[in-house]
Design an enzyme around this catalytic site. Structure first.
Site, PDB file in Angstrom:
ATOM      1  N   GLU A 100      -3.146 -16.128  -2.568  1.00 46.53           N
ATOM      2  CA  GLU A 100      -2.581 -15.006  -3.634  1.00 46.53           C
ATOM      3  C   GLU A 100      -2.057 -15.563  -4.873  1.00 46.53           C
ATOM      4  O   GLU A 100      -1.434 -16.714  -4.915  1.00 46.53           O
ATOM      5  CB  GLU A 100      -1.397 -14.187  -2.891  1.00 46.53           C
ATOM      6  CG  GLU A 100      -0.647 -13.299  -3.797  1.00 46.53           C
ATOM      7  CD  GLU A 100      -1.428 -12.086  -4.475  1.00 46.53           C
ATOM      8  OE1 GLU A 100      -1.444 -11.788  -5.550  1.00 46.53           O
ATOM      9  OE2 GLU A 100      -2.107 -11.529  -3.800  1.00 46.53           O
ATOM     10  N   CYS A 128     -11.424  -0.566  -3.509  1.00 45.87           N
ATOM     11  CA  CYS A 128     -10.847   0.895  -4.003  1.00 45.87           C
ATOM     12  C   CYS A 128     -11.769   1.183  -5.246  1.00 45.87           C
ATOM     13  O   CYS A 128     -11.163   2.227  -5.813  1.00 45.87           O
ATOM     14  CB  CYS A 128      -9.365   0.515  -4.424  1.00 45.87           C
ATOM     15  SG  CYS A 128      -9.146  -0.874  -5.606  1.00 45.87           S
ATOM     16  N   TYR A 188      -7.146 -11.987  -1.004  1.00 42.06           N
ATOM     17  CA  TYR A 188      -5.946 -11.606  -1.958  1.00 42.06           C
ATOM     18  C   TYR A 188      -4.987 -11.008  -1.152  1.00 42.06           C
ATOM     19  O   TYR A 188      -4.427  -9.851  -0.817  1.00 42.06           O
ATOM     20  CB  TYR A 188      -6.540 -10.170  -2.680  1.00 42.06           C
ATOM     21  CG  TYR A 188      -7.704 -10.421  -3.320  1.00 42.06           C
ATOM     22  CD1 TYR A 188      -7.763 -10.668  -4.974  1.00 42.06           C
ATOM     23  CD2 TYR A 188      -9.107 -10.663  -2.921  1.00 42.06           C
ATOM     24  CE1 TYR A 188      -8.538 -11.092  -5.597  1.00 42.06           C
ATOM     25  CE2 TYR A 188     -10.294 -11.021  -3.969  1.00 42.06           C
ATOM     26  CZ  TYR A 188     -10.077 -11.176  -5.074  1.00 42.06           C
ATOM     27  OH  TYR A 188     -10.957 -11.361  -6.030  1.00 42.06           O
ATOM     28  N   GLN A 191       0.896  -1.259  -0.131  1.00 42.42           N
ATOM     29  CA  GLN A 191       0.028   0.079   0.013  1.00 42.42           C
ATOM     30  C   GLN A 191       0.954   1.297  -0.145  1.00 42.42           C
ATOM     31  O   GLN A 191       1.899   1.297   0.823  1.00 42.42           O
ATOM     32  CB  GLN A 191      -0.907   0.017   1.418  1.00 42.42           C
ATOM     33  CG  GLN A 191      -1.964  -0.980   1.049  1.00 42.42           C
ATOM     34  CD  GLN A 191      -3.161  -0.717   0.578  1.00 42.42           C
ATOM     35  OE1 GLN A 191      -3.103   0.217  -0.337  1.00 42.42           O
ATOM     36  NE2 GLN A 191      -4.253  -1.354   0.605  1.00 42.42           N
TER      37      GLN A 191
END
Length: 452
Positions: free
Chosen positions: A335, A410, A314, A285
């Site tokens: 993942e 997002c 994820y 991030q």
């Protein structure tokens, strides 16, 4: 073109009625929408039409006749032109309201009755990004770094990127000057010639370690040893210099292969008390302070007591998994990127966390397998990319039926779509908590809890 439509170069005075999700002002002329950059709701502006299309058009402000009370002084036109900070002219409290409103409108359109809480913002909404990827191009015989003008391949040279850690900006300028000094050719995308395509810099928010990645078309970079020696002498905080090769004529930034030229092949940083190794190609991030807010809220909303089995669908390099593992019985991360899973396993060891299991694969496939092996998940954590959840993933959720889902999104548009799809399996959401991870831009993250 309809009769009411405007003509190119036509000038008129309009009142801005709304903002698009990209932050453009909206004016209507006989019901025909015109999108106007750097214009806010309530403002009266003299505009000139620059691009009339069939259903809508684009116009430019010639003169502002009135100012919105939410307008603030623009730091640099370049930030709007390149899309670095499309909302820089909007006061920060109004940016937060604009983002909440985006989610509300999308819910309304989708007939979803979910309360949107006030956005959680930042004390200082500038200089927050811990990573930069800056193109390198030749402009009039001079190697330049900057950002592309929106919807173009014209590079605007920029020294101060406004939303990036200022130390990262300094590093980019310093590397740019070394490349100039040693006459290293900039990449030419039209001919796929030249050498350096991008400079990528990452900086640890807590560790202050810095990683510099030179993205090159070729392995054989002129004066590479001298450039590396200069960088390490001039910036002692640089702990890693990496060469990434991207030889293809593509607008993907990083190529698949890297070579470590100096120091470690990873960066170390901290997040909520856990240490992380971050490889050059790994996702991490970009806003460290708000990531801590986001993850703390996500753990809170998951309601973990220490007895739950959690699936992190994820899981990346394990940032959410390891945060949740401190509050859960066991966390299973899945993942699709093998390098990220390798990082996640290293990060678990690094933090002495043993109640986690990481698997490589598509979340929907691995989850079906886990369900067939009688794994019962109490909480499913999802933080998907902008395109949201794949229909096959939603099917897998319907097969596994965890009691609770924590959805970190997002993209409010795909969030609304996915909530609708999950309702089919009896999931309901009551509130959404926006967290502003990307101040000065139109992007918004949010957390929504769904229960059956």
């Amino acid at each position: 073109m309809p009769e009411t439509a405007v003509k190119k170069n036509q000038e008129m005075t309009v009142t801005i009625e709304d903002l698009t999700y990209e932050g453009l002002g909206v004016a209507k002329v006989d019901g025909y929408p015109l999108f106007v950059e750097d214009a806010l709701p309530g403002e009266e502006v003299l505009i000139r039409v620059v691009k009339p299309l069939k259903q809508y058009g684009f116009a430019r402000v010639q003169k502002r006749l009135t100012d919105s009370p939410d307008r603030v002084e623009v730091t640099s036109r370049a930030y709007t032109q390149t899309g670095i900070a499309p909302l820089q002219h909007l006061a920060y409290p109004a940016q937060l309201k604009f983002k909440e409103e985006q989610i509300r409108q999308l819910y309304k359109k989708s007939h979803l009755d979910i309360e949107v809480l006030p956005s959680i913002g930042m004390a200082n909404p500038t200089g927050y990004r811990n990573k930069a990827q800056v193109p390198v191009r030749d402009i009039n015989g001079m190697l330049q770094t900057g950002f592309y003008k929106k919807r173009s391949h014209e590079l605007i040279p920029i020294d101060d990127f406004f939303i990036q850690d200022p130390k990262i900006d300094q590093a980019i300028m310093m590397v740019r000057d070394r490349l100039r000094e040693y006459h290293v050719p900039a990449y030419d995308e039209r001919k796929n010639t030249g050498v350096i395509r991008h400079i990528m810099v990452r900086r640890g928010y807590y560790s202050h370690e810095m990683m510099i990645v030179l993205v090159s078309r070729v392995w054989d970079v002129p004066h590479l040893d001298e450039i590396v020696a200069d960088i390490t002498k001039m910036m002692p905080e640089v702990t890693s210099i990496v060469l990434n090769r991207n030889s293809k004529p593509t607008n993907v930034i990083l190529g698949p292969s890297t070579r470590t030229l100096f120091g470690k092949d990873y960066l170390t940083d901290e997040l909520l008390g856990s240490k992380f190794h971050i490889s050059p190609l790994s996702f991490y991030q970009v806003n460290p302070t708000q990531t801590e807010v986001l993850y703390t809220k996500a753990v809170e909303q998951a309601g973990l007591t220490g007895n739950e089995v959690v699936i992190d669908a994820y899981s990346g390099i394990g940032t959410i998994s390891l945060t949740m593992a401190r509050h859960a019985k066991h966390v299973y991360g899945v993942e699709v990127v093998p390098d990220a899973v390798a990082d996640a396993r290293v990060n678990a060891e690094l933090n002495d966390i043993h109640n986690v299991t990481f698997e490589v694969g598509k979340a929907e496939d691995v989850m079906q397998t886990w369900k067939d092996q009688n794994l019962q998940a109490d909480v499913l954590m999802v933080d998907p990319p902008r395109k949201g959840l794949d229909p096959s993933f939603v099917e897998a959720v319907g097969y596994m039926l965890p009691k609770k889902m924590v959805y970190v999104s997002c993209n409010p548009a795909t969030l609304a779509r996915d909530i609708h799809a999950l309702e089919e399996f009896g999931y309901q959401a009551t509130t959404t908590q926006p967290v502003d991870m990307f101040p000065q831009t139109q992007h918004i993250e949010s957390i929504t809890v769904l229960t059956r």
